[in-house]
Design a protein around this motif. Structure first.
Motif, mmCIF file in Angstrom:
data_model
loop_
_atom_site.group_PDB
_atom_site.id
_atom_site.type_symbol
_atom_site.label_atom_id
_atom_site.label_comp_id
_atom_site.label_asym_id
_atom_site.label_seq_id
_atom_site.Cartn_x
_atom_site.Cartn_y
_atom_site.Cartn_z
ATOM 1 N N ARG A 1 32.757 37.734 48.409
ATOM 2 C CA ARG A 1 33.967 38.367 47.864
ATOM 3 C C ARG A 1 34.997 37.297 47.568
ATOM 4 N NH1 ARG A 1 35.526 43.814 49.458
ATOM 5 N NH2 ARG A 1 37.606 42.899 49.406
ATOM 6 N N GLN B 1 42.019 33.441 45.432
ATOM 7 C CA GLN B 1 41.270 33.460 44.173
ATOM 8 C C GLN B 1 41.675 34.673 43.336
ATOM 9 O OE1 GLN B 1 37.348 33.258 46.054
ATOM 10 N NE2 GLN B 1 36.860 31.430 44.852
ATOM 11 N N GLY C 1 36.469 22.576 46.761
ATOM 12 C CA GLY C 1 35.730 23.626 47.459
ATOM 13 C C GLY C 1 36.449 24.954 47.568
ATOM 14 N N LYS D 1 37.116 27.348 42.394
ATOM 15 C CA LYS D 1 37.752 27.529 41.092
ATOM 16 C C LYS D 1 36.756 28.033 40.049
ATOM 17 C CE LYS D 1 39.282 23.194 41.191
ATOM 18 N NZ LYS D 1 39.080 22.750 42.578
ATOM 19 N N THR D 2 35.485 27.602 40.208
ATOM 20 C CA THR D 2 34.508 27.913 39.168
ATOM 21 C C THR D 2 34.347 29.419 38.960
ATOM 22 O OG1 THR D 2 33.362 25.998 40.044
ATOM 23 C CG2 THR D 2 32.245 27.230 38.322
ATOM 24 N N ARG E 1 34.215 28.282 56.523
ATOM 25 C CA ARG E 1 34.062 26.827 56.431
ATOM 26 C C ARG E 1 34.689 26.208 57.664
ATOM 27 N NH1 ARG E 1 34.765 25.833 50.534
ATOM 28 N NH2 ARG E 1 33.144 27.136 49.658
ATOM 29 N N ASP F 1 27.950 20.196 44.346
ATOM 30 C CA ASP F 1 27.988 21.257 45.344
ATOM 31 C C ASP F 1 26.620 21.488 45.984
ATOM 32 O OD1 ASP F 1 29.157 23.376 46.785
ATOM 33 O OD2 ASP F 1 28.411 24.815 45.314
HETATM 34 P P1 ADP Z 1 35.889 23.850 43.444
HETATM 35 O O1 ADP Z 1 37.159 24.608 43.517
HETATM 36 O O2 ADP Z 1 35.929 22.574 44.208
HETATM 37 O O3 ADP Z 1 35.425 23.668 42.023
HETATM 38 P P2 ADP Z 1 33.553 25.492 43.596
HETATM 39 O O4 ADP Z 1 33.949 26.427 42.530
HETATM 40 O O5 ADP Z 1 32.506 24.491 43.277
HETATM 41 O O6 ADP Z 1 34.827 24.742 44.186
HETATM 42 O O7 ADP Z 1 33.141 26.344 44.869
HETATM 43 C C1 ADP Z 1 32.645 25.751 46.025
HETATM 44 C C2 ADP Z 1 31.597 26.607 46.670
HETATM 45 O O8 ADP Z 1 32.167 27.774 47.245
HETATM 46 C C3 ADP Z 1 30.549 27.125 45.705
HETATM 47 O O9 ADP Z 1 29.302 27.065 46.321
HETATM 48 C C4 ADP Z 1 30.978 28.550 45.451
HETATM 49 O O10 ADP Z 1 29.903 29.362 45.055
HETATM 50 C C5 ADP Z 1 31.513 28.934 46.798
HETATM 51 N N1 ADP Z 1 32.527 30.017 46.774
HETATM 52 C C6 ADP Z 1 33.477 30.186 45.847
HETATM 53 N N2 ADP Z 1 34.261 31.250 46.172
HETATM 54 C C7 ADP Z 1 33.802 31.728 47.341
HETATM 55 C C8 ADP Z 1 34.201 32.809 48.198
HETATM 56 N N3 ADP Z 1 35.238 33.593 47.909
HETATM 57 N N4 ADP Z 1 33.484 33.003 49.332
HETATM 58 C C9 ADP Z 1 32.444 32.199 49.636
HETATM 59 N N5 ADP Z 1 32.009 31.178 48.872
HETATM 60 C C10 ADP Z 1 32.684 30.930 47.740
#
Ligand code: ADP
Ligand code: MG
Length: 663
Positions: free
Chosen positions: A235, A240, A266, A269-270, A422, A524
């Motif tokens: 979620r 976010q 981490g 953002k993606t 985390r 990642d």
């Molecule tokens: P960054 O902001 O550094 O670009 P990423 O988008 O690569 O971070 O996300 C880091 C990791 O966290 C990825 O494996 C992503 O799938 C996971 N992730 C993102 N949002 C959540 C969430 N709400 N709960 C759990 N895992 C998440």
């Protein structure tokens, strides 16, 4: 002319006073000026060639020592001549002396200057004398009218422009030298304020101009979104969701969004950008996502296509190393509109890429791209009248003053919380001589099924050396870690090779990945929980933070070992200390700004030109607030004659200068 007038001194010298030689010899303390008659002058040859000049006044004698000198000086500095010399007296073997004084020949009645002497920044070949002459002519010839009205200056408690300028070029003998050199003097404050105001005005104007432009509004968040969320294995965090809501609001608008999504490494953002992309796709537009490296772009591609599968949105992938045969059908799909979401590297901005209907561009790790590159992607919009919306992402938090100045024309969303579960990365500093211990830790981690990054040192002087070092480290670790599979990743590998290594690491076939800083950006692999950074003292803070962000992505406790080589310099010690103390990207960025100045953050944005010549982001936070506030009042017409004030001010400060524009 104005350029000349705004060429302000970097420091001042006090030549308004002469110290008695006896006094100067008795209490040597800092720089003094003495005046006297030459008693004796000779060139000595031992222990090395040098010119020794003895000068006396009524109170005593002092030696001037020149180790480098011209023949003309020998002729000039002869017995009986009178001079004024400035420098730091020191006790020498033959009595007090000044080495390499600044001097000039005077006569008995040459008056002392009544002002501090300005020292200007000068490029080579231009003397201070020439500069002073030019500047003084300019000061005489140009009207120094104030761009700001009396009443405003009064409220701001700032002195007039003309007074400030004249003072800075010619400060009175009794001026506060400390305030002058620290640039805290009211005259400096005024100039810095003016500069900041010009910057605020032009940034805000650019932002208002953006509101005049048109972009396609994406009015509905369609059913795709729900489907996407239903299949997502997690979620969204509240942070976010909030960022996404802000972006969605902008995307509904009919002027181009210009938003920076900022969130620590981490923070996720993606997925936010993917959800935003759906809104554009649901409205019939294409989305392009550009990332700075192939590894990162491919990772986005793989992850996002996985997410998009249940939704049925076709995702395409374009990179620079594709063969023509691979590339052609992709280019066709982009041009026909069959590809809805296109992920890629710089390859996306090449001429051959043309979109059917590009409505939204996403730029990951935006500070890695130049202004021009971002513009090029935006200009891929298929309709001249409609600009695509733009979302930029960065893990580098922008300190407040920087956000208010250089990024003032961007809207910013912040993800200020990490996904749950985390555990913060534990950071340890380890002296390089304790490597054996480190090897033991790697074994232990591998035994628990965890994976390890080993980052090789940055070697700034030579990429070849860096490479060689990585290869050797790989060999050594392969020997030391018998039974484990050690992989190698570096910048010189072909993209396909890199990708093969990355996917082996991702799938767990590689236990330990030896890498250069190519892994710094965005990689990642949640199962990796131990990171070792060799020669950590050579890295910058932001870089260490980015690197460390590669671990701590899964739920198991992660460790980052910073190996360092003694002796540590002051700055390195400070940096490593901060890394050990905190994992808070914002604090780290703030410290980085303090240690390094804003250059690192601005990167290509600044493109070589120092946009703020006088104001200092560290020191002048309060002035920045004042300037922002005043700019706002002027632009909304809250002050009398706002429009003409703005014009006059920008005319003075921005003519001949690039606008402080963001794109
Ligand atoms: P960054 O902001 O550094 O670009 P990423 O988008 O690569 O971070 O996300 C880091 C990791 O966290 C990825 O494996 C992503 O799938 C996971 N992730 C993102 N949002 C959540 C969430 N709400 N709960 C759990 N895992 C998440
Ligand atoms: Mg990222």
């Amino acid at each position: 002319m104005m350029d000349c007038i705004l060429h302000l001194p970097m420091r001042y010298e006090d030549e308004t006073q002469v110290t008695a030689i006896q006094e100067a010899c008795r209490h040597p303390a800092g720089s003094v000026q003495i005046e006297g008659t030459i008693q004796h002058s000779e060139v000595q040859y031992r222990p090395r060639k040098q010119l020794l000049v003895t000068v006396a006044d009524d109170t005593g004698e002092i030696t001037l020592r020149f180790i480098h000198f011209y023949g003309s000086q020998v002729k000039q500095l002869v017995t009986g001549k009178r001079l004024r010399a400035r420098g730091e007296p020191r006790g020498g073997f033959f009595g007090t002396e000044i080495i390499h004084p600044v001097y000039r020949m005077v006569s008995e009645n040459t008056p002392l200057p009544t002002e501090l002497t300005p020292v200007y920044p000068a490029s080579e070949g231009i003397s201070q004398k020439t500069l002073r002459r030019h500047i003084n002519t300019a000061l005489e010839d140009s009207p120094l009218t104030d761009t700001l009205p009396e009443s405003l200056l009064k409220t701001l408690k700032l002195p007039g422009f003309e007074r400030s300028i004249r003072f800075l070029h010619h400060p009175a003998a009794d001026a506060d030298v400390t305030a002058l050199s620290e640039r805290s003097h009211p005259a400096w404050q005024r100039i810095k304020f003016d500069e900041l105001l010009a910057q605020q005005l032009s940034m805000r104007r650019a932002r208002m101009a953006r509101w005049q432009q048109k972009a396609p509004p994406f009015l509905t968040v369609g059913q795709h979104t729900q489907l996407f969320l239903d299949h997502l294995p997690f979620r969204l965090t509240a942070a976010q969701q909030k960022a996404l809501d802000e972006i969605r609001q902008d995307l509904k608008g009919s002027y181009p969004m210009q938003r920076l999504l900022q969130g620590d490494v981490g923070s996720g953002k993606t997925v936010v950008s993917a959800l935003a992309a759906l809104q554009a796709i649901d409205s019939g537009y294409q989305v392009a996502l550009m990332a700075p490296t192939e590894i990162l772009a491919e990772q986005h591609y793989l992850r996002i296509s996985e997410w998009m599968k249940p939704v049925g949105v076709p995702v395409a992938w374009l990179n620079g190393s594709m063969k023509k045969k691979e590339r052609t059908p992709i280019l066709e799909a982009i041009a026909s509109g069959d590809a809805r979401l296109i992920v890629g590297t710089h390859a996306l901005i090449q001429d051959t890429v043309s979109f059917a209907q590009l409505g939204f561009v996403i730029i990951d790790e935006q500070h890695r791209f130049g202004v021009g590159q971002r513009l090029m992607l935006r200009n891929k919009g298929s309709d001249d009248l409609l600009l695509p919306h733009q979302l930029m992402m960065s893990a580098t938090p922008i300190p407040r003053t920087l956000a208010m100045t250089f990024y003032a024309d961007l809207d910013v969303s912040v993800i200020d919380e990490l996904p749950p579960g985390r555990t913060p990365v534990l950071t340890r500093l380890i002296d390089d001589s304790r490597r054996d211990e480190v090897i033991g830790r790697i074994h232990a981690a591998a035994q628990q099924g965890r994976q390890v990054y080993w980052v090789c040192p940055l070697i700034e002087e030579s990429e070849a050396l860096e490479l060689q070092n990585a290869v050797e480290t790989h060999e050594r670790l392969t020997q030391a870690l018998a039974g484990l599979n050690v992989g190698l990743l570096h910048g010189r590998m072909k993209p396909a090779e890199k990708q093969a290594v990355m996917s082996d690491f991702q799938s767990g076939r590689i236990h330990v990945l030896v890498a250069t800083t190519v892994i710094e950006v965005g990689v990642d692999v949640p199962n990796a929980s131990l990171m070792i950074i060799e020669h950590a003292e050579r890295f910058g803070l932001s870089q260490l933070h980015q690197l460390r962000g590669r671990v701590g992505r899964g739920s198991s406790a992660s460790v980052c070992l910073l190996l360092y080589q003694k002796p540590l310099g002051q700055v390195a010690r400070q940096r490593l200390g901060i890394m050990r103390e905190t994992t808070d990207g914002f604090r780290i960025a703030q410290q980085d700004l303090e240690i390094r100045g804003p250059g690192e953050f601005l990167g290509a944005r600044q493109s070589g030109q120092q946009m703020l010549r006088f104001a200092d982001l560290e020191q002048d936070g309060q002035l920045i607030d004042m300037a922002a506030d005043t700019a706002q009042k002027l632009l909304t017409g809250q002050l009398p004659d706002s429009a003409s004030i703005i014009n006059a001010h920008l005319d003075r400060w921005l003519s001949n200068r690039e606008e402080f524009l963001n794109v």
